[in-house]
Design a protein around this motif. Structure first.
Motif, PDB file in Angstrom:
ATOM      1  N   VAL A  46      26.738   7.658  47.542  1.00 51.83           N
ATOM      2  CA  VAL A  46      28.020   7.122  47.997  1.00 51.83           C
ATOM      3  C   VAL A  46      28.269   7.515  49.454  1.00 51.83           C
ATOM      4  N   LEU A  47      27.967   8.754  49.806  1.00 55.03           N
ATOM      5  CA  LEU A  47      28.175   9.216  51.179  1.00 55.03           C
ATOM      6  C   LEU A  47      27.293   8.462  52.160  1.00 55.03           C
ATOM      7  N   ARG A  48      26.051   8.219  51.789  1.00 52.83           N
ATOM      8  CA  ARG A  48      25.143   7.501  52.687  1.00 52.83           C
ATOM      9  C   ARG A  48      25.499   6.018  52.775  1.00 52.83           C
ATOM     10  N   ARG A  49      26.022   5.470  51.707  1.00 52.87           N
ATOM     11  CA  ARG A  49      26.486   4.085  51.795  1.00 52.87           C
ATOM     12  C   ARG A  49      27.640   3.983  52.789  1.00 52.87           C
ATOM     13  N   ALA A  50      28.494   5.008  52.820  1.00 52.17           N
ATOM     14  CA  ALA A  50      29.633   5.001  53.739  1.00 52.17           C
ATOM     15  C   ALA A  50      29.190   5.112  55.194  1.00 52.17           C
ATOM     16  N   TRP A  51      28.222   5.983  55.452  1.00 49.44           N
ATOM     17  CA  TRP A  51      27.739   6.217  56.827  1.00 49.44           C
ATOM     18  C   TRP A  51      26.258   6.586  56.738  1.00 49.44           C
ATOM     19  N   PRO A  52      25.365   5.614  56.894  1.00 51.71           N
ATOM     20  CA  PRO A  52      23.943   5.853  56.616  1.00 51.71           C
ATOM     21  C   PRO A  52      23.304   7.002  57.387  1.00 51.71           C
ATOM     22  N   SER A  53      23.806   7.307  58.588  1.00 50.18           N
ATOM     23  CA  SER A  53      23.189   8.365  59.387  1.00 50.18           C
ATOM     24  C   SER A  53      23.814   9.736  59.165  1.00 50.18           C
ATOM     25  N   VAL A  54      24.686   9.853  58.162  1.00 48.81           N
ATOM     26  CA  VAL A  54      25.347  11.132  57.912  1.00 48.81           C
ATOM     27  C   VAL A  54      24.311  12.217  57.605  1.00 48.81           C
ATOM     28  N   GLN A  55      24.588  13.426  58.064  1.00 43.48           N
ATOM     29  CA  GLN A  55      23.729  14.574  57.760  1.00 43.48           C
ATOM     30  C   GLN A  55      24.283  15.288  56.529  1.00 43.48           C
ATOM     31  N   LEU A  56      23.493  15.339  55.471  1.00 48.72           N
ATOM     32  CA  LEU A  56      23.936  15.973  54.237  1.00 48.72           C
ATOM     33  C   LEU A  56      23.272  17.333  54.072  1.00 48.72           C
ATOM     34  N   ALA A 183      33.742  11.480  46.716  1.00 50.02           N
ATOM     35  CA  ALA A 183      32.675  11.145  47.658  1.00 50.02           C
ATOM     36  C   ALA A 183      33.086   9.994  48.562  1.00 50.02           C
ATOM     37  N   ARG A 184      33.789   9.020  47.975  1.00 40.85           N
ATOM     38  CA  ARG A 184      34.209   7.870  48.790  1.00 40.85           C
ATOM     39  C   ARG A 184      35.204   8.296  49.865  1.00 40.85           C
ATOM     40  N   VAL A 185      36.157   9.161  49.516  1.00 45.61           N
ATOM     41  CA  VAL A 185      37.125   9.633  50.518  1.00 45.61           C
ATOM     42  C   VAL A 185      36.404  10.457  51.588  1.00 45.61           C
ATOM     43  N   ALA A 186      35.455  11.297  51.173  1.00 46.65           N
ATOM     44  CA  ALA A 186      34.679  12.056  52.157  1.00 46.65           C
ATOM     45  C   ALA A 186      33.918  11.111  53.082  1.00 46.65           C
ATOM     46  N   GLY A 187      33.389  10.021  52.519  1.00 42.12           N
ATOM     47  CA  GLY A 187      32.695   9.037  53.346  1.00 42.12           C
ATOM     48  C   GLY A 187      33.621   8.350  54.333  1.00 42.12           C
ATOM     49  N   LEU A 188      34.834   8.048  53.889  1.00 41.17           N
ATOM     50  CA  LEU A 188      35.804   7.477  54.815  1.00 41.17           C
ATOM     51  C   LEU A 188      36.105   8.432  55.967  1.00 41.17           C
TER      52      LEU A 188
END
Length: 221
Positions: A46-56, A183-188
């Motif tokens: 879910v996090l990567r769908r929100a922002w594909p280049s996010v560092q997890l 996860a969706r709110v974190a992605g936002l």
């Protein structure tokens, strides 16, 4: 720079784990193992769908069962929120979990992370008693709202934010509920940081809310 999100959960696939830690009940931490529950992996998707280049960065607190302790979660929050941590302090910590009892070590860890400027997003139950760390002041509490599609957010009673949650009412199958909404709110919020927004995260979420008030579901025919 892409936002850094710390994921406190069951870990992820092997390729996602370098740089992560597993926090054990005895107070020690070790290298994480691949996700055995699938929950942390779903959160990461879910996090990567929100922002594909996010560092997890995975902080593993669940292994074979979805059971953890406030001490484990507190240690994970402290590690991710430490500005001296190798790889850098997390910008956002995603906690798709909730504990029934307020414990001082967890409260202290969350306060310290918030004081360092870290955004904490935690799961809150749609009904029932408060859970922690979502109920702590300054923590962004999230839960599922079946009204919300992928890009929408709602403001619910008590200042809880509702979001897309993999609801079967929208044809989704698999992991869902408050965990995925968190996860969706974190992605936002990752999108917010990447856009250069300056100001309170809660105000940014409220400004984009599509719904306010109690979720009301329409009976399906």
């Amino acid at each position: 720079m892409a936002p850094r999100i710390g994921v406190i959960d069951s870990g992820g696939p092997a390729e996602d784990l370098p740089g992560g830690r597993a926090f054990l009940p005895d107070g020690t931490s070790v290298a994480p193992v691949p996700d055995r529950l699938g929950h942390g992996t779903a959160v990461a998707q879910v996090l990567r769908r929100a922002w594909p280049s996010v560092q997890l960065v995975h902080a593993q607190v669940f292994l074979d069962r979805p059971v953890t302790s406030s001490a484990q979660v507190a240690a994970a929050v402290s590690w991710l929120g430490d500005p001296r941590r190798s790889g850098g302090q997390a910008d956002i910590i995603c906690l798709s979990l909730g504990l029934a009892v307020d414990r001082a070590p967890l409260r202290r860890a969350c306060i310290a992370a918030l004081e360092q400027g870290v955004l904490l997003v935690a799961a809150s139950p749609a009904r029932g008693e408060p859970c922690f760390p979502a109920a702590y002041p300054g923590v962004i509490a999230a839960t599922g709202d079946a009204r919300c599609d992928w890009d929408q957010v709602s403001v619910l009673p008590g200042g809880v934010f509702g979001a897309w949650c993999g609801s079967p009412e929208r044809g989704h199958s698999g992991q869902g509920g408050a965990s995925m909404a968190t996860a969706r709110v974190a992605g936002l919020l990752a999108v917010m940081l990447a856009s250069g927004h300056i100001g309170p995260a809660s105000a940014w979420l409220r400004a984009r809310a599509s719904f306010h008030g109690v979720e009301r579901r329409v009976a399906q025919e």
